[in-house]
Design a protein around this motif. Structure first.
Motif, short mmCIF file in Angstrom:
data_model
loop_
_atom_site.label_atom_id
_atom_site.label_comp_id
_atom_site.label_asym_id
_atom_site.label_seq_id
_atom_site.Cartn_x
_atom_site.Cartn_y
_atom_site.Cartn_z
N GLN A 42 12.75 -31.55 -3.54
CA GLN A 42 13.37 -30.37 -3.03
C GLN A 42 14.80 -30.59 -2.88
N ASN A 43 15.06 -31.64 -2.34
CA ASN A 43 16.82 -31.97 -2.31
C ASN A 43 17.56 -32.22 -3.40
N ASP A 45 16.68 -30.56 -6.26
CA ASP A 45 16.47 -29.12 -6.76
C ASP A 45 17.89 -28.41 -6.33
N ARG A 46 17.91 -28.51 -4.80
CA ARG A 46 19.08 -27.94 -4.32
C ARG A 46 20.40 -28.72 -4.84
N ALA A 49 21.09 -27.13 -8.32
CA ALA A 49 21.54 -25.79 -8.24
C ALA A 49 23.09 -25.50 -8.03
N GLU A 50 23.33 -26.61 -6.76
CA GLU A 50 24.70 -26.35 -6.22
C GLU A 50 25.64 -27.13 -7.19
#
Lengths: 287, 287
Positions: A42-43, A45-46, A49-50
């Motif tokens: 999850q981290n 993926d974030r 995106a950033e």
């Protein structure tokens, strides 16, 4: 490290992944995630995106600058054994940038015309113009990789090529090209599983070629050729980065970081208008 | 209409936006959203994301087929007045597809060499190969648009070009190219506001050229030139679609839909392996 870097990395991957004196390819763990501070997907993926937004803005600044005379450009060179994920890097990392700012070229086996010239001839024709990010899917490095493994050139010729590559890349750097060379590293067992997956899936079979197994049988010889190429051609002007690629999300995150880092070093600014802004506003308002 | 289409559209935009006999550009409302069934942006965002996945898979099938001899390809032609959003279509619609499957070319004012040849010469050199989606940011239509407005060619020459374009596009279609021609339509007031925004924002000024106002002063003449081009060259083999573009999300959704629709009509399938899958699995397992 910038703010974004600090959020997702314990240590700067640009430094951790760089090939320096004494580097040994055999020591790289293809399943590792050097520098990444998150333990879960999850981290990642974030972070992806950033990073996409940051990279996108940097690329636009590079492109904008070229319209006002800035000659700088970036060249990303991608090399890897089959199935290591070059295609995924192009799709997910390069693909997150405005296509107008990218010059992508996939090098295949050289044509007869290309073989009639020196090995850098076809490469020079595919270099990015000012303001662009050039991406080489395979490159002139095939001429010291498959060429060595398959003995397509004499030992003396192969030996000479490392020097020719260093000179060529130094010249590009002197002319304003920031070069980022990436080797994606997977393990032999992982390649086997990935090839098997291509054979198993109807939507993947088209990517499989019987010749892939023939190349696979020369795995160790390829690793030796990579080791030599990496140690002979990782220079301050054109460093190599070896990116562990068994975890695809890590490879994408790391390559994106390398591009962001290269662009941030250029200290890009939005160009200043070469026209009188107030006068143009008045002209426009009158229409 | 497919499942995806039904979810987001009341009526098929491919049919609604198509230029047919009796079409009048002046009747298009640039702020309208023909066929879209959602009233809010959220629905549009969801439609865009779902469409991106569908388009991505279709493009990969097209690409895969070309590796097994399928000669088909797609060509998206983008034309519009300045600021209408060609760049946004390239970035957000074309940019959602794997860059390896795209051949993008932005036509500028012709060079001296290009002017020495017939007007289609430079266009032929930029056509997509089999398996690719070609994207023309401007095109041979400039030779009947700015060329008409600025009188860069004689009236007889301009008249002849419509027929030459129809023949050229018919030939491309006969050779397996699906042609989708899109004009993005905005209103004159909206263009003024968009140009003003470029002058107001430091990160947008680089996109502004004083010449933009000069072209803007010829707005009505351009609209007449577009009207003529649309009615003379919208054919069954190469139809024009006029997409209202004041709402950027709508223009992106509509162009994505036009591409999806064009690819779905090709009835693409994953290619069947040209090798013995079981034998290859055995060879691979033995390594």
């Amino acid at each position: 490290m910038g703010e974004l870097t600090k959020k997702f990395w314990n240590d700067d991957p640009t430094s951790l992944l760089r090939v320096r004196g004494g580097f040994r390819l055999a020591d790289v763990d293809p399943g590792s995630t050097p520098g990444f501070n998150g333990v879960d997907r999850q981290n990642a993926d974030r972070a992806l995106a950033e990073g996409a937004r940051v990279l996108s803005t940097l690329q636009e600044k590079l492109f904008a600058g070229s319209k006002f005379g800035d000659a700088r450009r970036v060249l990303l060179v991608l090399q890897a054994m089959d199935t290591a994920g070059k295609g995924g890097i192009v799709r997910h990392v390069v693909g997150s940038v405005d296509p107008q700012g990218i010059r992508l070229y996939a090098f295949k086996a050289p044509t007869e015309e290309e073989r009639a010239h020196d090995f850098l001839w076809r490469v020079r024709k595919r270099l990015p113009d000012a303001g662009l990010i050039g991406v080489f899917d395979r490159s002139h490095y095939e001429d010291v990789l498959i060429a060595r493994v398959r003995r397509l050139a004499s030992p003396a010729e192969l030996e000479a090529r490392y020097g020719q590559i260093r000179e060529f890349e130094q010249q590009l750097a002197d002319e304003g090209t920031t070069i980022v060379k990436v080797m994606l590293q997977i393990g032999s067992d992982d390649q086997k599983a990935r090839l098997m997956e291509r054979l198993d899936r109807a939507d993947k079979q088209w990517k499989y070629h019987p010749g892939d197994v023939d190349e696979r049988m020369r795995w160790d010889t390829y690793q030796e050729a990579y080791q030599l190429a990496l140690e002979r051609t990782s220079t301050p002007a054109a460093p190599w980065f070896v990116v562990p690629a068994e975890k695809k999300w890590y490879a994408r995150l790391a390559v994106r970081h390398l591009l962001i880092d290269a662009l941030e070093r250029l200290a890009l600014e939005w160009p200043v208008a070469a026209f009188d802004v107030a006068a143009e506003k008045a002209r426009l308002a009158a229409t």
